[in-house]
Design a protein around this motif. Structure first.
Motif, PDB file in Angstrom:
ATOM      1  N   LEU A  83      32.929  37.997  40.370  1.00  0.00           N
ATOM      2  CA  LEU A  83      33.020  38.966  39.661  1.00  0.00           C
ATOM      3  C   LEU A  83      33.397  38.859  38.234  1.00  0.00           C
TER       4      LEU A  83
ATOM      5  N   ALA B  64      35.485  38.891  34.969  1.00  0.00           N
ATOM      6  CA  ALA B  64      36.717  39.487  34.377  1.00  0.00           C
ATOM      7  C   ALA B  64      36.778  40.738  33.514  1.00  0.00           C
ATOM      8  N   ALA B  65      37.639  41.555  33.599  1.00  0.00           N
ATOM      9  CA  ALA B  65      37.556  42.537  32.865  1.00  0.00           C
ATOM     10  C   ALA B  65      37.508  42.442  31.343  1.00  0.00           C
ATOM     11  N   ASP B  66      38.222  41.353  31.145  1.00  0.00           N
ATOM     12  CA  ASP B  66      38.146  40.833  29.463  1.00  0.00           C
ATOM     13  C   ASP B  66      37.413  39.748  29.171  1.00  0.00           C
TER      14      ASP B  66
ATOM     15  N   THR C  57      40.463  33.021  33.927  1.00  0.00           N
ATOM     16  CA  THR C  57      39.299  33.250  34.392  1.00  0.00           C
ATOM     17  C   THR C  57      38.785  31.596  34.782  1.00  0.00           C
TER      18      THR C  57
ATOM     19  N   ARG D 239      36.317  36.395  37.350  1.00  0.00           N
ATOM     20  CA  ARG D 239      37.590  36.620  37.887  1.00  0.00           C
ATOM     21  C   ARG D 239      37.885  35.510  38.975  1.00  0.00           C
TER      22      ARG D 239
ATOM     23  N   ASP E 224      45.408  40.220  42.234  1.00  0.00           N
ATOM     24  CA  ASP E 224      45.909  40.529  40.869  1.00  0.00           C
ATOM     25  C   ASP E 224      46.797  39.815  40.233  1.00  0.00           C
TER      26      ASP E 224
END
Length: 458
Positions: A209, A211-213, A186, A236, A181
């Motif tokens: 995976l 990235a969330a954003d 990215t 990510r 974290d």
């Protein structure tokens, strides 16, 4: 002064075969393998599958037709190229089957090793800065030794390997996994690599995976300014974990003689991220052999892999390697390796205050009241159990003991409760019969005191 060229993943999609950096015959063979596996396809379908523009694939199809390896069929009455689809001839199927026998990869077109190396350097993990604020955000709500957190934050800025050691259950693995974290930004990874005419699948949907954003990449394949679709963007930074199952063979490029496919080693897929070797010293190979395997990569930031053809090639090694072990460093290796470890960080047992916070969190998750006089009395008794038996205050114990209380409550169909008696019950289960006497000493003293009082009253 001219501007630097964009990184390969940000460059414009190739418009010609030459711009892909791949040999013409290699791409023609890849097209044939795709048609062999998927059957009749239209040009846009081929382009979508191969992640190449129509302008790149069209001359390949002309070549295959000229060589009598491919033919066209019309489906529809529009009279346009949209009705045209391609399929292999008998000779084409034989050629494709022979190609699949050498290397069965038939996915998106690969990128060159040189392009991949340039991209890794452009998004190096060494460029990530970790501050105290980043640590506070990443470990918010997590009970951890502040000195250890400061060491971890500094170690991440070094970009070098680090060694976490401490007793089993002290929280080493949990802390190591949370380090991911701290890696901001990215990266882009290719679907596959081409090395010496061989294709190595690279993109791993489990390890790489989104990235969330991350912003979804454009789906346009031949629109002039669209980036090269052979790269997966917005990924990510990876964090791979290998434990006792790790062997030296897993760290090399592997070729399956049955599937005719390569498998890239986990640390290669972890480039621009973290690779955690958990429980070091428990692997099926010796710690010395495992650590010797990492000396050159950690020292020079490159690794060497070998194709099944015998060709050896260099790949970038841009990985923060985290070794986690129950053993102190000097028991596992010699000075030549240890000096290449940037940080050697001990994760100590929790303090009584940290242990109390962990215990409260575990109780809250199990639906057990974690305030008031009863909690204070029971927790003090638990600390006394630890003291009497010389059991350190390890971070795993509160969660594991409270889960036992929850399990008992479910069995008895009641609400979980906290008391000296239930703590004794959980302790005896968890630490096995040899520890029953130690934790129950206080209870036995209370029982003897009660019996003595009864005798005096009688």
């Amino acid at each position: 002064m001219s501007a630097l060229p964009p990184a390969p993943a940000e460059a414009r999609a190739p418009r010609t075969v030459e711009e892909t950096g791949l040999p013409f015959l290699f791409l023609a063979e890849l097209v044939a393998k795709v048609l062999h596996q998927r059957g009749q396809l239209r040009l846009p379908e081929l382009a979508s599958h191969l992640k190449l523009g129509v302008g790149v694939i069209d001359p390949l199809m002309h070549f295959l037709r000229a060589e009598k390896l491919c033919e066209v069929a019309r489906n529809g009455n529009s009279g346009t190229d949209a009705d045209i689809s391609y399929l292999l001839t008998e000779g084409g199927r034989q050629r494709a089957a022979a190609a699949l026998g050498r290397n069965a990869y038939a996915g998106p077109a690969p990128v060159t090793l040189a392009a991949y190396t340039t991209q890794v350097q452009a998004q190096s993990v060494a460029g990530v800065q970790v501050t105290r604020a980043h640590m506070a955000a990443a470990f918010d709500g997590i009970v951890a030794n502040q000195r250890v957190l400061a060491q971890l934050g500094s170690a991440m800025n070094s970009g070098r390997a680090l060694f976490l050691h401490g007793q089993a259950g002290s929280g080493k693995t949990y802390l190591a996994e949370r380090l991911r974290d701290l890696l901001t930004g990215t990266i882009a990874v290719p679907y596959a690599l081409m090395v010496d005419g061989e294709t190595i699948p690279f993109f791993d949907s489990v390890q790489h995976l989104p990235a969330a954003d991350a912003v979804a990449a454009s789906t346009g394949i031949d629109r002039g300014t669209a980036p090269d679709a052979r790269w997966v963007r917005g990924v990510r930074r990876p964090a791979a974990l290998a434990g006792g199952e790790l062997t030296l063979d897993m760290l090399d490029l592997r070729f399956d003689a049955h599937t005719r496919l390569y498998q890239a080693p986990p640390h290669l897929k972890s480039n621009n991220g973290i690779f955690i070797i958990d429980d070091l010293g428990r692997q099926r190979c010796s710690p010395e052999a495992l650590m010797n395997r990492w000396i050159v990569p950690m020292d020079r930031n490159v690794d060497y892999l070998t194709l099944h053809t015998g060709h050896t090639f260099q790949v970038p090694f841009d990985v923060i390697v985290v070794f986690s072990s129950n053993f102190v460093p000097h028991r596992l290796s010699d000075g030549a390796f240890l000096r290449r470890l940037g940080y050697k960080i001990e994760v100590p047992p929790a303090s009584s205050d940290e242990y109390a916070l962990l215990f409260r969190q575990a109780c809250a998750q199990a639906g057990i009241e974690a305030d008031g006089e009863r909690f204070a009395d029971t927790f003090a008794y638990l600390l006394e159990c630890h003291r009497q038996r010389g059991v350190p205050l390890l971070a795993c114990y509160p969660r594991d003991l409270v889960r036992q209380l929850r399990d008992l409550a479910r069995y008895e169909d009641r609400t979980p409760e906290l008391s000296r008696h239930t703590v004794d019950w959980a302790w005896d289960n968890y630490f096995a019969a040899g520890s029953q006497q130690g934790c129950a000493l206080e209870l036995e003293r209370r029982d003897r005191g009660t019996q003595d009082n009864r005798l005096e009253n009688d």
